[in-house]
Design a protein around this motif. Structure first.
Motif, PDB file in Angstrom:
ATOM      1  N   HIS A  26      75.433  25.356  28.172  1.00  0.00           N
ATOM      2  CA  HIS A  26      75.485  24.796  26.825  1.00  0.00           C
ATOM      3  C   HIS A  26      74.206  25.146  26.077  1.00  0.00           C
ATOM      4  CE1 HIS A  26      72.749  21.555  28.053  1.00  0.00           C
ATOM      5  NE2 HIS A  26      73.500  21.391  29.125  1.00  0.00           N
ATOM      6  N   ASP A 227      71.970  16.200  20.062  1.00  0.00           N
ATOM      7  CA  ASP A 227      73.179  16.330  19.261  1.00  0.00           C
ATOM      8  C   ASP A 227      73.046  15.486  17.992  1.00  0.00           C
ATOM      9  OD1 ASP A 227      73.662  13.663  19.925  1.00  0.00           O
ATOM     10  OD2 ASP A 227      75.129  14.144  21.474  1.00  0.00           O
ATOM     11  N   LEU A 233      71.486  17.133  24.548  1.00  0.00           N
ATOM     12  CA  LEU A 233      72.587  18.038  24.856  1.00  0.00           C
ATOM     13  C   LEU A 233      72.617  18.250  26.364  1.00  0.00           C
ATOM     14  CD1 LEU A 233      72.446  20.839  22.129  1.00  0.00           C
ATOM     15  CD2 LEU A 233      74.117  19.007  22.363  1.00  0.00           C
ATOM     16  N   LYS A 235      75.497  18.352  30.065  1.00  0.00           N
ATOM     17  CA  LYS A 235      76.873  18.364  30.558  1.00  0.00           C
ATOM     18  C   LYS A 235      77.423  16.951  30.660  1.00  0.00           C
ATOM     19  CE  LYS A 235      75.611  22.577  32.918  1.00  0.00           C
ATOM     20  NZ  LYS A 235      75.035  23.140  34.148  1.00  0.00           N
ATOM     21  N   HIS A 238      78.808  15.876  27.533  1.00  0.00           N
ATOM     22  CA  HIS A 238      79.920  16.740  27.103  1.00  0.00           C
ATOM     23  C   HIS A 238      79.501  17.747  26.033  1.00  0.00           C
ATOM     24  CE1 HIS A 238      82.343  13.959  29.417  1.00  0.00           C
ATOM     25  NE2 HIS A 238      81.925  12.957  28.672  1.00  0.00           N
ATOM     26  N   ALA A 239      78.319  18.299  26.201  1.00  0.00           N
ATOM     27  CA  ALA A 239      77.875  19.347  25.273  1.00  0.00           C
ATOM     28  C   ALA A 239      78.807  20.552  25.390  1.00  0.00           C
ATOM     29  CB  ALA A 239      76.441  19.758  25.597  1.00  0.00           C
ATOM     30  N   PRO A 240      79.225  21.136  24.279  1.00  0.00           N
ATOM     31  CA  PRO A 240      80.136  22.284  24.346  1.00  0.00           C
ATOM     32  C   PRO A 240      79.457  23.517  24.915  1.00  0.00           C
ATOM     33  CG  PRO A 240      79.393  21.926  22.097  1.00  0.00           C
ATOM     34  CD  PRO A 240      78.880  20.764  22.896  1.00  0.00           C
ATOM     35  N   ALA A 241      80.255  24.374  25.495  1.00  0.00           N
ATOM     36  CA  ALA A 241      79.728  25.620  26.050  1.00  0.00           C
ATOM     37  C   ALA A 241      79.277  26.551  24.936  1.00  0.00           C
ATOM     38  CB  ALA A 241      80.799  26.301  26.896  1.00  0.00           C
ATOM     39  N   VAL A 242      78.275  27.367  25.232  1.00  0.00           N
ATOM     40  CA  VAL A 242      77.856  28.382  24.265  1.00  0.00           C
ATOM     41  C   VAL A 242      78.958  29.427  24.135  1.00  0.00           C
ATOM     42  CG1 VAL A 242      75.383  28.086  24.662  1.00  0.00           C
ATOM     43  CG2 VAL A 242      76.674  29.692  26.082  1.00  0.00           C
ATOM     44  N   SER A 295      69.925  20.147  17.513  1.00  0.00           N
ATOM     45  CA  SER A 295      70.684  21.199  18.182  1.00  0.00           C
ATOM     46  C   SER A 295      70.974  22.366  17.246  1.00  0.00           C
ATOM     47  CB  SER A 295      72.006  20.627  18.724  1.00  0.00           C
ATOM     48  OG  SER A 295      72.802  20.103  17.676  1.00  0.00           O
TER      49      SER A 295
END
Length: 297
Positions: A26, A227, A233, A235, A238-242, A295
């Motif tokens: 992320h 965030d 940020l 996992k 629930h940080a989104p994947a790059v 972020s």
């Protein structure tokens, strides 16, 4: 009394990025990866990647491969082969057995509830109870007094009160503190660049360096990306994947978060060009003193 001066073990800079495979890369982890990579390359050093896969309940199948593909997509190519921490469990256990035999560690069955009730600082309750190890964690008998250490970004950091800490969990899994130090020693790493959320673990790790008669590495703790709600940020949050299939914009944003102020025209250039510019312009003092960054920088 030990005062760590952060003396590197060897002249050649050797750093690393060590993600856990609990999910995809992320943006917060990208900042840590880029920061550690640039600090190594700017000092003509080596940069290694280690997968810290010693917590199976938290791991996601295939996450390690996805992390490695993402690093490559962002142009973050590592030196030497990728090390998997789980391949060295027997070596970690051998060290624990030695520490137990030498009474430098002991079994502990104190629940977290008890430790929380006494203020969160472990009081050595099980030091002399001579427990047999059943349903127990293993704690390091921490008799090393460390005043603090010098962080390459934040300066001198006073140490919190020393306490005996866990080196093997009650569930039988290896604890981060021991595994990370043994791996860093074995890989001859002398510069650790990581997120400031790990700042408080440093003093315990320095105690282990003293225990093993090893000179500690230099430490640089990077600010954390938050965030929109002010949460780290991660996992767990629930940080989104790059988006590693179109990495240019997110790499440029990571450079912004590291206070490098990359020119706008670099934003859509190939990642190799962005990294070349960043390596040439990397200066630790530009990172500033704030421990938190937005972020979207």
């Amino acid at each position: 009394m030990l005062e760590s001066e952060q003396t590197p073990r060897q002249t050649l800079y050797r750093g690393r990025f060590a993600p856990s495979p609990s999910g995809p890369l992320h943006f917060g982890s990208l900042i840590a990866a880029v920061g550690s990579y640039l600090d190594a390359r700017a000092h003509n050093g080596q940069w290694l990647v280690r997968i810290e896969d010693i917590d199976p309940p938290r791991e996601v199948a295939g996450a390690d491969s996805e992390i490695l593909r993402a690093l490559e997509a962002f142009g973050l190519y590592w030196d030497e082969s990728v090390r998997y921490q789980s391949s060295h469990l027997n070596e970690f256990q051998a060290v624990i057995d030695t520490l137990l035999a030498e009474q430098r560690a002991y079994f502990c069955n104190c629940p977290r509830k008890r430790i929380k009730a006494i203020g969160g600082l472990y009081d050595g309750h099980c030091r002399d109870r001579l427990l047999d190890g059943e349903h127990c964690a293993v704690r390091y008998r921490n008799d090393v007094s460390i005043r603090g250490f010098n962080d390459l970004r934040l300066g001198w950091q006073d140490a919190a009160e020393a306490q005996d800490f866990v080196i093997k969990r009650r569930d039988g899994l290896m604890a981060y503190q021991l595994a990370v130090v043994l791996d860093d020693i074995d890989q001859q790493l002398n510069h650790i660049v990581r997120g400031v959320d790990l700042l408080d673990t440093t003093v315990s790790q320095l105690a282990l360096y003293s225990e093993f008669n090893q000179s500690p590495p230099s430490y640089l703790h990077l600010p954390l990306a938050l965030d929109g709600n002010g949460n780290k940020l991660s996992k767990q949050n629930h940080a989104p994947a790059v988006n590693w299939q179109q990495p240019q914009v997110e790499l440029w944003q990571a450079l912004q978060c590291l206070n490098l102020n990359p020119p706008t025209e670099l934003k859509h250039q190939p990642v190799a060009q962005q990294l070349e510019w960043s390596t040439n312009n990397w200066q630790r003092h530009k990172l500033g003193q704030s421990n938190h960054i937005k972020s979207v920088c």
